[in-house]
Structures are given as C-alpha cells and as structure tokens.
Write a protein that holds these residues in place. Sequence first.
Motif, short mmCIF file in Angstrom:
data_model
loop_
_atom_site.label_atom_id
_atom_site.label_comp_id
_atom_site.label_asym_id
_atom_site.label_seq_id
_atom_site.Cartn_x
_atom_site.Cartn_y
_atom_site.Cartn_z
N LYS A 38 -38.57 14.27 -5.09
CA LYS A 38 -39.10 15.52 -4.52
C LYS A 38 -38.93 16.69 -5.50
N HIS A 39 -37.81 16.73 -6.22
CA HIS A 39 -37.63 17.78 -7.21
C HIS A 39 -38.68 17.65 -8.33
N ALA A 40 -38.95 16.43 -8.76
CA ALA A 40 -39.95 16.21 -9.80
C ALA A 40 -41.32 16.65 -9.33
N ILE A 41 -41.66 16.33 -8.11
CA ILE A 41 -42.95 16.72 -7.54
C ILE A 41 -43.04 18.24 -7.43
N ALA A 42 -41.97 18.86 -6.96
CA ALA A 42 -41.97 20.32 -6.78
C ALA A 42 -42.17 21.03 -8.12
N ARG A 43 -41.51 20.54 -9.16
CA ARG A 43 -41.69 21.15 -10.48
C ARG A 43 -43.14 21.04 -10.95
N ALA A 44 -43.73 19.87 -10.73
CA ALA A 44 -45.12 19.66 -11.15
C ALA A 44 -46.10 20.52 -10.34
N VAL A 45 -45.84 20.67 -9.05
CA VAL A 45 -46.70 21.49 -8.21
C VAL A 45 -46.67 22.94 -8.66
N VAL A 90 -51.72 18.31 -2.44
CA VAL A 90 -50.84 17.54 -1.55
C VAL A 90 -49.63 17.08 -2.35
N ALA A 91 -48.44 17.36 -1.81
CA ALA A 91 -47.18 16.96 -2.44
C ALA A 91 -46.58 15.84 -1.61
N ALA A 92 -46.57 14.61 -2.14
CA ALA A 92 -46.13 13.46 -1.36
C ALA A 92 -45.48 12.42 -2.26
N ASP A 93 -44.23 12.06 -1.96
CA ASP A 93 -43.55 11.04 -2.76
C ASP A 93 -44.08 9.65 -2.42
N HIS A 94 -43.67 8.68 -3.21
CA HIS A 94 -44.24 7.32 -3.11
C HIS A 94 -44.03 6.66 -1.76
N THR A 95 -42.98 7.06 -1.03
CA THR A 95 -42.70 6.41 0.26
C THR A 95 -43.74 6.76 1.32
N LYS A 96 -44.53 7.81 1.07
CA LYS A 96 -45.54 8.22 2.06
C LYS A 96 -46.76 7.31 2.04
N TRP A 97 -46.95 6.58 0.94
CA TRP A 97 -48.13 5.71 0.86
C TRP A 97 -48.00 4.55 1.84
N GLY A 98 -49.06 4.32 2.61
CA GLY A 98 -49.07 3.25 3.59
C GLY A 98 -48.56 3.67 4.95
N THR A 99 -47.96 4.85 5.06
CA THR A 99 -47.47 5.36 6.34
C THR A 99 -48.60 6.08 7.07
N VAL A 100 -48.70 5.83 8.37
CA VAL A 100 -49.76 6.44 9.17
C VAL A 100 -49.15 7.15 10.37
N GLY A 101 -49.30 8.47 10.41
CA GLY A 101 -48.91 9.24 11.59
C GLY A 101 -50.02 9.19 12.62
N ILE A 102 -49.73 9.68 13.81
CA ILE A 102 -50.70 9.57 14.90
C ILE A 102 -51.94 10.43 14.67
N SER A 103 -51.81 11.51 13.90
CA SER A 103 -52.94 12.43 13.74
C SER A 103 -53.25 12.67 12.27
#
Length: 262
Positions: free
Chosen positions: A80-87, A207-220
């Motif tokens: 998350k820190h790496a992503i935040a720096r890049a964003v 969109v800022a999303a780490d690798h664990t978010k891939w494949g996850t589906v929320g209801i909306s």
Amino acid sequence: MLAAQRQELILEQVRRDGGVRVTDLVEAFAVSDMTIRRDLDALEHRGELRKVHGGAVAPEGARTEEPGFEAKSTRQSAEKHAIARAVTELVEPHSAVGLSAGTTTALVAEYLRETPGLTVITNSIHVAEVFYRSERTDQTVALTGGFRTPSDALVGPLALASVRGINLDTLVLGVHGMHERAGFSTPNLTESETNRALVESAQTLVVAADHTKWGTVGISTIAPLDRCDVLVTDERLTPDARETLQDRVGRLVVADVIRETP
C-alpha cells in the motif's frame, strides 16, 4: 516455489472460481497432499477461505462483508505504501483531487500533504484528518456529510448532494475488489452509490488497488475496468491478471515494493 507464493496462487483461484480441489492443486503444483492441506490451513487461519471436504471455498459473506478501517490497515502495508507513492506522482500541484475512503487512499493522503495548492474533496474521515493535521495553508479540504460506514466512509443523501456538481481533475479511488467481469466493486451498496458519483465527477480516474483485490467481487460494482484511466497496483499481481488489466484499463502502473531487511 515458496509457500507464500503458492498460497497466493491458491487464493487467486478461490477468488476467481469460488473454490478449489485438493487433488487439482496437488497436480498443478507438483507437491504432496499434505503440503496443500497445510497451505489451506494457513489461508483459513487468516480468514481468506473456508475449508470443506476435498478442498476449500471462498468465505461466506465475502461479497457483503466489510472489515473495519483498523482491521484493513495492517494488511499489505508495504504494498500500500508503494502504491501510494506511485499515485502521488500522478497528481498535479494546484489541482482538484478527490480521495475516496480506504486504507490505501489514506496513505495517498499522507504523501499528498507535500503537494502544493491542492483542493481535496473526500468522503473519508481518515483522509480529512490527514490534511487537517498538516501545517500547510495552501491546501483546501472539503469533507462530505453523510452517515458513517465500517470503513469510515461518509455516505448517503448528504454525501451525494456534496459530490454532485463537483468537477475534479483526478479521483483516487480505493476499491474492495477488481474482477474481469464485475469491474471495481465494494461490499457496501450505499458506499458504491457515493463512489459512482465521485467517478462521474472526475476527468481522470486513478484506481489504487493492491494485488489481493484481483478476483474479489463485492456485491455492488462501482465502475467497469475500462472506465479506469490509470490502475496502480503492486508487483505481486499475477502475470495473468496483469495481461487482463493491460487490455482493459487505460494504463497499468506496477509499483516497486520496498521491503524492510531483517
């Protein structure tokens, strides 16, 4: 292959297909039945899946379960820190930027405190607190109204009224999940409505999303993958996921993770 790498691939399959079979995993990874069962035990202990006879499935309530901010803040910290720096490098000084709620966007706010002249619109209590603690006098921060979700987002009619009519140069959006079919999603229906309004207000969607978010589906679903102008993720995203996202989003940025040496 290290156990952590193998477990991440197992989890990716569970998120994608809803479940896995021990026999299939033994064949795919060329390891023993006992090794796979230890992997499943470790993933179940972390709450990432639920073991069943002969395999494992996604945990019950995954589409609507919404962990609190504090619970999520300790997960994938380095990523998350790496992503935040890049964003932060994507946000221009003296621009209007929106930050949705989330642990990654709260870190983005920490790094953006050094960017001059920003006007920040957010529905995140944590994001607003970051800027309020800053000593800068050249930044303007507006926190929407609304009622509070478990992720400390402000949502509902007041939040929608605050967001509609706003024109943002850039929106930095945190998400619960990203999926080839379901797009970017959340487990909270009301928060999804507010996030969609933020997306509609933005010229550029990051969109800022780490690798664990891939494949996850929320209801909306908040937005389809192809609505994203820039997706910032980390180096642990699988090659298959990278290929899919490169075809669907405007630009894929993979942030290098800095890990502490023992």
